[in-house]
Design a protein around this motif. Structure first.
Motif, PDB file in Angstrom:
ATOM      1  N   PRO A   1     -34.532  59.012 104.880  1.00  0.00           N
ATOM      2  CA  PRO A   1     -33.484  57.979 104.760  1.00  0.00           C
ATOM      3  C   PRO A   1     -32.862  57.627 106.113  1.00  0.00           C
ATOM      4  CG  PRO A   1     -33.185  59.745 103.137  1.00  0.00           C
ATOM      5  CD  PRO A   1     -34.230  60.216 104.090  1.00  0.00           C
ATOM      6  N   ILE A   2     -32.420  56.376 106.225  1.00  0.00           N
ATOM      7  CA  ILE A   2     -31.795  55.890 107.459  1.00  0.00           C
ATOM      8  C   ILE A   2     -30.393  56.474 107.595  1.00  0.00           C
ATOM      9  CG2 ILE A   2     -31.290  53.826 108.824  1.00  0.00           C
ATOM     10  CD1 ILE A   2     -34.237  54.207 107.874  1.00  0.00           C
TER      11      ILE A   2
ATOM     12  N   TRP B   1     -36.593  52.420 114.204  1.00  0.00           N
ATOM     13  CA  TRP B   1     -36.251  53.696 113.585  1.00  0.00           C
ATOM     14  C   TRP B   1     -36.972  54.816 114.310  1.00  0.00           C
ATOM     15  CZ3 TRP B   1     -37.559  52.071 107.867  1.00  0.00           C
ATOM     16  CH2 TRP B   1     -36.603  51.154 107.420  1.00  0.00           C
TER      17      TRP B   1
ATOM     18  N   GLY C   1     -26.022  57.097 103.636  1.00  0.00           N
ATOM     19  CA  GLY C   1     -27.149  57.713 104.347  1.00  0.00           C
ATOM     20  C   GLY C   1     -26.748  59.042 104.963  1.00  0.00           C
TER      21      GLY C   1
ATOM     22  N   LYS D   1     -40.617  50.626 103.897  1.00  0.00           N
ATOM     23  CA  LYS D   1     -40.098  51.328 102.715  1.00  0.00           C
ATOM     24  C   LYS D   1     -40.701  52.723 102.607  1.00  0.00           C
ATOM     25  CE  LYS D   1     -39.226  50.722  97.760  1.00  0.00           C
ATOM     26  NZ  LYS D   1     -39.574  52.097  97.384  1.00  0.00           N
TER      27      LYS D   1
ATOM     28  N   TRP E   1     -41.632  54.711 104.990  1.00  0.00           N
ATOM     29  CA  TRP E   1     -40.928  55.597 105.912  1.00  0.00           C
ATOM     30  C   TRP E   1     -39.532  55.956 105.404  1.00  0.00           C
ATOM     31  CZ3 TRP E   1     -42.442  51.939 110.447  1.00  0.00           C
ATOM     32  CH2 TRP E   1     -43.700  52.312 110.958  1.00  0.00           C
ATOM     33  N   SER E   2     -38.764  54.947 104.995  1.00  0.00           N
ATOM     34  CA  SER E   2     -37.370  55.200 104.628  1.00  0.00           C
ATOM     35  C   SER E   2     -37.243  55.946 103.300  1.00  0.00           C
ATOM     36  CB  SER E   2     -36.576  53.881 104.571  1.00  0.00           C
ATOM     37  OG  SER E   2     -37.127  52.989 103.630  1.00  0.00           O
ATOM     38  N   ASP E   3     -38.241  55.840 102.428  1.00  0.00           N
ATOM     39  CA  ASP E   3     -38.224  56.640 101.190  1.00  0.00           C
ATOM     40  C   ASP E   3     -38.360  58.128 101.519  1.00  0.00           C
ATOM     41  OD1 ASP E   3     -37.907  54.463  99.562  1.00  0.00           O
ATOM     42  OD2 ASP E   3     -39.996  54.356  98.910  1.00  0.00           O
TER      43      ASP E   3
ATOM     44  N   MET F   1     -33.774  59.305 109.544  1.00  0.00           N
ATOM     45  CA  MET F   1     -34.249  58.329 110.525  1.00  0.00           C
ATOM     46  C   MET F   1     -33.051  57.815 111.320  1.00  0.00           C
ATOM     47  SD  MET F   1     -37.487  57.203 110.756  1.00  0.00           S
ATOM     48  CE  MET F   1     -39.032  57.161 109.828  1.00  0.00           C
TER      49      MET F   1
END
Length: 519
Positions: A76-77, A238, A98, A69, A71-73, A108
């Motif tokens: 974003p993917i 990712w 995304g 989370k 990383w993705s915050d 990402m």
């Protein structure tokens, strides 16, 4: 306001700074001291003539949801296909809404994990899989010997007093000799029989022939789930559009936006103490010597250097153990070529039909080369012309000051190029551009005085305002997510006025973490 001094601007140091500043207001004054001019440590992205290098290779995958989370915050993917997926019609799990990597940079990518072993001019899956190509490449006789050797290791277990026995217990002596012995000796400069089994417990985790068979049957019956796989068996990960350094540069920007200070070219030489606490650090800077005081110190610098710089350390035994802690240093040679001689015999589509590997592990004992990275496959945006050229990284393990480390750029590049030609990976005269990067203390090692390392940990914990985080800060060959978790736990302790370091040191120690995804 508490003054927090963080030594090192790698993943651990940056994570600690961001965690301390993101949800607090005027509670902490955070200063990061970074000895180089870039952020990310070994997780930096090196730019060279329009191409980018990932030093060491960094898959963004963790069994810890907090890190995923995190990383993705920040990044974003992807919600639209990347350049190569679009061109080749490859499908990836996209996130609704995304970012489009063709239009946006803070994104990402979802990448396929392909890592293979190159041995005796043949490719083998990494980790070794049980399929007809493996048997064909090994030959029937060797396959039978490997099978009986593995059965023998199941019946008679060796005491896991060293890394050699650790591997033999899981794979049998034949497969160990083929696929682990040579590479491990290249990596550490020591035979596996001289290395603590701790390294295998942390890096290979629960992987074994049994795990490979289990994974094979799961796929055969349609059960394909990254969440329940061993870390070495994941099939996708990712990856930041422009490599790992892009994320850490972004974190650095966020830290500064929230009031944190990053001081580059600040090398900590002396740590001053009083009454069981760190009082200040003395740094060498381009402007001269500078002393920086603080209330709490977070260190990701090598333990060897930390203890050597502690003015209050009068314990000669602790000094001896810390001074004897070993490291392996690292050199990456980047080569830009028109094509590789390796043939893509897989069913995976790639730009230019190059082999699909992110990493190729070189088991050939006749060359010094340890691994080959193919940056095109990490991200097409790492290469200026991904359809016309192949940008590869040749990874060498050495010791600072040895013959290989002391080669000039030209000598090292020539040496690496000749090894690739010898292996049949490229043809002579095909290198278009080249670059060398050197990294000191890239890999904390598990021999020499490491056996007494617990004494150093106990000693450092007596400094109540000192938290040791990250790979070098704990002398532990952690992955990037583990380094981040040490920093997250340290920041949490600081926010709660706790001096308990147990959670910080226990990251990547529990067996359950290796084998199960945390819920």
């Amino acid at each position: 306001m508490k003054k927090i001094v963080i030594i090192g601007g790698g993943p651990a140091g940056l994570t600690a700074a961001y965690e301390l500043l993101k949800d607090t207001k005027d509670e902490f004054e955070v200063t990061i001291l970074e000895e180089s001019e870039v952020l990310g440590g070994i997780s930096q992205t090196v730019r060279y003539h329009g191409n980018r290098m990932d030093i060491g290779g960094h898959r963004f995958f963790s069994k810890d949801d907090t890190v995923m989370k995190w990383w993705s915050d920040l990044m974003p993917i992807q919600g639209k296909p990347a350049y190569d997926d679009q061109k080749l019609g490859r499908e990836k799990p996209l996130v609704s809404g995304g970012p489009d990597p063709e239009k946006e940079d803070v994104v990402m990518l979802v990448r396929d994990r392909v890592s293979r072993i190159y041995y005796n001019h043949c490719f083998f899956d990494y980790p070794v899989s049980l399929k007809k190509e493996t048997i064909k490449n090994m030959g029937f006789a060797t396959t039978m010997r490997a099978g009986f050797s593995y059965l023998g290791s199941c019946i008679s277990k060796k005491p896991e007093t060293n890394l050699e026995n650790f591997y033999i217990n899981r794979f049998g002596k034949v497969l160990y000799s083929m696929f682990f012995e040579g590479y491990t000796e290249k990596l550490w400069g020591r035979h596996p029989s001289e290395i603590s089994a701790d390294w295998g417990a942390q890096r290979v985790k629960g992987l074994s022939i049994r795990a490979v068979i289990k994974d094979m049957f799961s796929k055969a019956f349609g059960k394909k789930n990254n969440e329940n796989a061993e870390t070495s068996l994941i099939e996708q990960f990712w990856y930041p559009k422009y490599g790992p350094g892009q994320l850490w540069e972004l974190v650095g920007e966020k830290v500064q936006e929230k009031g944190g200070q990053i001081l580059y070219h600040h090398t900590v030489k002396t740590i001053r103490t009083e009454n069981g606490k760190i009082q200040s650090v003395v740094c060498e800077t381009p402007e001269g010597t500078k002393e920086i005081t603080g209330d709490i110190f977070i260190s990701s610098m090598p333990i060897k250097n930390l203890v050597a710089g502690l003015e209050g350390c009068a314990d000669s035994e602790i000094q001896r153990i810390a001074a004897g802690l070993p490291y392996r240093d690292f050199v990456t040679v980047g080569l830009l070529v028109n094509k590789l001689e390796l043939v893509n015999e897989t069913d995976k589509k790639t730009l230019g039909n190059i082999v699909p590997d992110c990493w190729i592990y070189v088991q050939d004992k006749g060359v010094k080369l340890g691994r080959i990275q193919i940056f095109n496959n990490w991200s097409p945006y790492m290469v200026e012309k991904p359809e016309d050229t192949v940008w590869i990284g040749l990874e060498y393990f050495c010791a600072e000051g040895d013959e290989f480390w002391n080669m000039s750029d030209e000598e090292c590049i020539d040496f690496a190029t000749k090894e690739l030609v010898k292996m049949g990976v490229i043809q002579e005269g095909t290198v278009l551009d080249s670059h060398r990067e050197k990294v000191k203390k890239a890999y904390p090692a598990y021999f020499d005085t490491y056996a007494q390392f617990d004494q150093v940990v106990a000693y450092l914990d007596t400094y109540e305002n000192l938290f040791c985080v990250g790979r070098n800060g704990q002398h532990r060959y952690n992955n990037m997510d583990h380094s981040m978790l040490t920093a997250i736990h340290a920041a949490d302790a600081i926010k709660h006025n706790s001096t308990d370091k147990s959670a910080v040191w226990n990251v990547n120690q529990e067996k359950e973490y290796h084998e199960q995804k945390q819920s």
